[in-house]
Enzyme design. Sequence first.
Site, short mmCIF file in Angstrom:
data_model
loop_
_atom_site.label_atom_id
_atom_site.label_comp_id
_atom_site.label_asym_id
_atom_site.label_seq_id
_atom_site.Cartn_x
_atom_site.Cartn_y
_atom_site.Cartn_z
N LYS A 77 8.43 4.43 4.60
CA LYS A 77 6.90 5.29 4.04
C LYS A 77 5.79 5.60 4.26
O LYS A 77 4.99 6.69 5.05
CB LYS A 77 6.91 4.90 3.06
CG LYS A 77 7.42 4.06 1.54
CD LYS A 77 7.99 3.67 0.44
CE LYS A 77 6.16 2.32 0.68
NZ LYS A 77 7.97 1.39 0.98
N THR A 78 5.34 4.79 5.81
CA THR A 78 4.14 5.40 6.68
C THR A 78 4.84 6.00 7.44
O THR A 78 3.83 7.05 7.94
CB THR A 78 4.04 3.83 7.47
OG1 THR A 78 3.24 2.61 6.32
CG2 THR A 78 2.71 3.79 8.41
N ASP A 122 -1.15 3.58 1.24
CA ASP A 122 -0.25 2.65 0.30
C ASP A 122 -0.68 2.26 -0.85
O ASP A 122 -1.36 1.80 -1.38
CB ASP A 122 -0.70 1.49 2.12
CG ASP A 122 1.63 1.58 1.87
OD1 ASP A 122 1.89 1.81 1.44
OD2 ASP A 122 1.57 -0.13 2.41
N THR A 171 5.19 0.54 -4.59
CA THR A 171 6.73 0.19 -4.49
C THR A 171 7.95 0.68 -5.49
O THR A 171 8.48 1.00 -5.44
CB THR A 171 6.15 -1.43 -4.06
OG1 THR A 171 5.93 -2.02 -4.99
CG2 THR A 171 6.64 -2.41 -2.61
N ARG A 230 12.94 -1.77 8.94
CA ARG A 230 11.61 -2.99 9.65
C ARG A 230 12.68 -3.87 9.48
O ARG A 230 12.44 -4.63 11.10
CB ARG A 230 10.79 -3.23 8.57
CG ARG A 230 10.11 -4.20 9.31
CD ARG A 230 8.04 -4.46 8.60
NE ARG A 230 7.75 -3.36 9.00
CZ ARG A 230 7.25 -3.23 7.41
NH1 ARG A 230 7.64 -2.70 6.34
NH2 ARG A 230 6.22 -1.79 7.70
#
Length: 357
Positions: A77-78, A122, A171, A230
């Site tokens: 997302k980032t 975020d 989320t 990640r």
Amino acid sequence: MNWDDETDTGTAAERLVAPAADGEDTAVEAALRPKDLSEFVGQEKVRQQLDLVLKAARQRGATADHVLLSGAPGLGKTTLSMIIAAEMGAPIRITSGPAIQHAGDLAAILSSLQEGEVLFLDEIHRMSRPAEEMLYMAMEDFRVDVIVGKGPGATAIPLELPPFTLVGATTRAGLLPPPLRDRFGFTAHMEFYEPAELQRVIHRSAGLLDVEIDTAGAAEIAGRSRGTPRIANRLLRRVRDYAQVRADGVITREIAAAALGVYEVDSRGLDRLDRAVLEALLKLFGGGPVGLSTLAVAVGEERETVEEVAEPFLVREGLLARTPRGRVATPAAWAHLGLVPPGPAAPGSGQQGLFGP
Ligand code: ADP
């Protein structure tokens, strides 16, 4: 920076398979982040849709619509928000819901934005209520009312904002109040990645880290990465260490499997905690149903740790089911741990009386 409440609890924070970023991730992730949409692996639908949204905005010479990205931590997302800024040739400001406790905090950020700037927010669902209400107006009319003074004498001073693009991340989109959700022009849900996609992420990262890896080695790491880029990147770094110290630096299937064995990340990406929960459920409670508290005591963890840290992945993998009568192991759980489920209890064995309904 903490990206998710899930990992606030004790042991969870140090897990190699935690989806949230740890200190080392934050330091190295910048180098591994795809810089434009063409480099962004997977999420085909989201990529195509976003490509259209951005191209159309660019053609009109306008600021892109507000974008809401939902999905688990570590799915990109980032990264996508940075790509949106890069594709629009705009600067980006990054903040998060928990950092904005007062409407004034948000007003300060909004009023200092440049025209066309991307604001990445975020954990947008964790913003305070007054800030959220201020955001409604800012998103819709590019205007905020700054309240000056207190009590009956307080006055609202309207403040014009330059057009900007809000990229909100959460989320779960369901956590957002509908009026906020409705103000996003484009909403995308990020899915967990397929192993083949993670394999591409790993090859790409290995190239950037100057690590030699073969196809089978990348596949082995991908299969243990819990659908999350990640985690794939983090496992790759640990395998690289192992390959460098114990072998000739090249990552093959054997090296990847041996390295991740050392770190107790198994062939499906379960770590020590996940396996402890499954083993207790199978070996001590015959596969369940067993209550969450009992299961937590059996593995020596807090109830919340088992429920929020271990269980979501076990449920997603189809290894454990939450039922009204307690936690139950699935046939796949028995197979994964190489155990045989007990047959039906013999009539009159007393089992039924003790554990039956
Ligand atoms: P989130 O904001 O959803 O928690 P991030 O955008 O910070 O996730 O991504 C975490 C890491 O995973 C980044 O370092 C990035 O390099 C990598 N990553 C995420 N998505 C992708 C992707 N689609 N392709 C390549 N790398 C990715």
